[in-house]
Design a protein around this motif. Structure first.
Motif, short mmCIF file in Angstrom:
data_model
loop_
_atom_site.label_atom_id
_atom_site.label_comp_id
_atom_site.label_asym_id
_atom_site.label_seq_id
_atom_site.Cartn_x
_atom_site.Cartn_y
_atom_site.Cartn_z
N THR A 5 -5.61 5.89 12.69
CA THR A 5 -5.61 5.35 11.34
C THR A 5 -7.03 5.17 10.83
O THR A 5 -7.35 5.53 9.70
CB THR A 5 -4.84 4.01 11.30
OG1 THR A 5 -3.50 4.23 11.74
CG2 THR A 5 -4.83 3.41 9.91
N ALA A 9 -8.88 7.09 7.75
CA ALA A 9 -9.50 6.32 6.67
C ALA A 9 -10.96 6.73 6.48
O ALA A 9 -11.42 6.91 5.34
CB ALA A 9 -9.40 4.82 6.97
N LYS A 42 -0.34 5.97 3.20
CA LYS A 42 -0.34 4.61 3.76
C LYS A 42 -1.76 4.12 4.00
O LYS A 42 -2.08 2.96 3.75
CB LYS A 42 0.47 4.56 5.05
CG LYS A 42 1.94 4.73 4.81
CD LYS A 42 2.73 4.66 6.09
CE LYS A 42 4.21 4.86 5.80
NZ LYS A 42 5.04 4.71 6.98
N VAL A 43 -2.62 5.00 4.49
CA VAL A 43 -4.02 4.64 4.74
C VAL A 43 -4.71 4.27 3.42
O VAL A 43 -5.40 3.26 3.33
CB VAL A 43 -4.76 5.80 5.45
CG1 VAL A 43 -6.26 5.57 5.47
CG2 VAL A 43 -4.22 5.97 6.87
N GLN A 45 -3.32 3.19 0.71
CA GLN A 45 -2.79 1.92 0.21
C GLN A 45 -3.55 0.75 0.83
O GLN A 45 -3.89 -0.22 0.14
CB GLN A 45 -1.30 1.79 0.51
CG GLN A 45 -0.43 2.65 -0.36
CD GLN A 45 1.04 2.59 0.07
OE1 GLN A 45 1.41 1.93 1.03
NE2 GLN A 45 1.87 3.32 -0.65
N GLY A 46 -3.81 0.83 2.13
CA GLY A 46 -4.57 -0.21 2.81
C GLY A 46 -5.99 -0.31 2.28
O GLY A 46 -6.51 -1.41 2.06
N LEU A 47 -6.61 0.83 2.05
CA LEU A 47 -7.97 0.85 1.50
C LEU A 47 -7.99 0.29 0.08
O LEU A 47 -8.93 -0.42 -0.30
CB LEU A 47 -8.53 2.27 1.52
CG LEU A 47 -8.82 2.88 2.89
CD1 LEU A 47 -9.16 4.35 2.76
CD2 LEU A 47 -9.93 2.12 3.60
N ARG A 49 -5.80 -1.97 -1.20
CA ARG A 49 -5.58 -3.43 -1.11
C ARG A 49 -6.85 -4.17 -0.71
O ARG A 49 -7.10 -5.28 -1.16
CB ARG A 49 -4.47 -3.75 -0.11
CG ARG A 49 -3.08 -3.63 -0.66
CD ARG A 49 -2.04 -4.24 0.26
NE ARG A 49 -2.04 -3.64 1.59
CZ ARG A 49 -1.35 -2.57 1.94
NH1 ARG A 49 -0.60 -1.96 1.05
NH2 ARG A 49 -1.40 -2.09 3.16
N ALA A 50 -7.65 -3.54 0.14
CA ALA A 50 -8.89 -4.17 0.62
C ALA A 50 -10.04 -4.00 -0.37
O ALA A 50 -11.13 -4.54 -0.14
CB ALA A 50 -9.27 -3.59 1.97
N ALA A 80 -10.41 -2.71 6.71
CA ALA A 80 -9.39 -2.49 5.68
C ALA A 80 -8.10 -1.93 6.24
O ALA A 80 -7.03 -2.20 5.70
CB ALA A 80 -9.94 -1.54 4.61
N VAL A 81 -8.18 -1.16 7.31
CA VAL A 81 -6.98 -0.50 7.82
C VAL A 81 -6.51 -1.03 9.17
O VAL A 81 -5.44 -0.67 9.64
CB VAL A 81 -7.15 1.03 7.89
CG1 VAL A 81 -7.31 1.61 6.51
CG2 VAL A 81 -8.31 1.42 8.79
N GLU A 82 -7.28 -1.86 9.80
CA GLU A 82 -6.88 -2.42 11.11
C GLU A 82 -6.19 -3.74 10.93
O GLU A 82 -6.42 -4.49 10.06
CB GLU A 82 -8.10 -2.59 12.02
CG GLU A 82 -8.54 -1.28 12.63
CD GLU A 82 -7.57 -0.69 13.64
OE1 GLU A 82 -7.25 -1.35 14.64
OE2 GLU A 82 -7.14 0.44 13.41
#
Length: 82
Positions: A5, A9, A42-43, A45-47, A49-50, A80-82
């Motif tokens: 992941t 990213a 999905k990756v 989206q995490g980036l 959000r962060a 951001a992704v962990e």
């Protein structure tokens, strides 16, 4: 050793940094980085959000870095992704 992941990213962020300030779609990023699109979504989206990337819908939209590439750290991407 980074997780898959985190690696994906980092690939996405490096691609966006190289293309900055132009926006890139998920399809374009997936093709350039050789990351499967569902996983990349999905990756990203995490980036998003962060606050690492910014997404814009519509014509001319896509993903861009939220900061200048020179201001972004690897640790921010990892966190951001962990």
């Amino acid at each position: 050793m980074f997780s898959q992941t985190v690696e994906y990213a980092l690939r996405a962020v490096v691609h966006l940094a190289a293309e900055a300030p132009a926006a890139r779609t998920t399809d374009q990023i997936a093709l350039a980085t050789r990351v499967p699109k569902p996983y990349l979504s999905k990756v990203l989206q995490g980036l998003n959000r962060a606050g690492v990337v910014h997404s814009q819908r519509g014509i001319g939209g896509g993903m861009t870095l939220a900061k200048l590439p020179s201001e972004l750290t690897i640790l921010e991407v990892v966190n951001a992704v962990e």
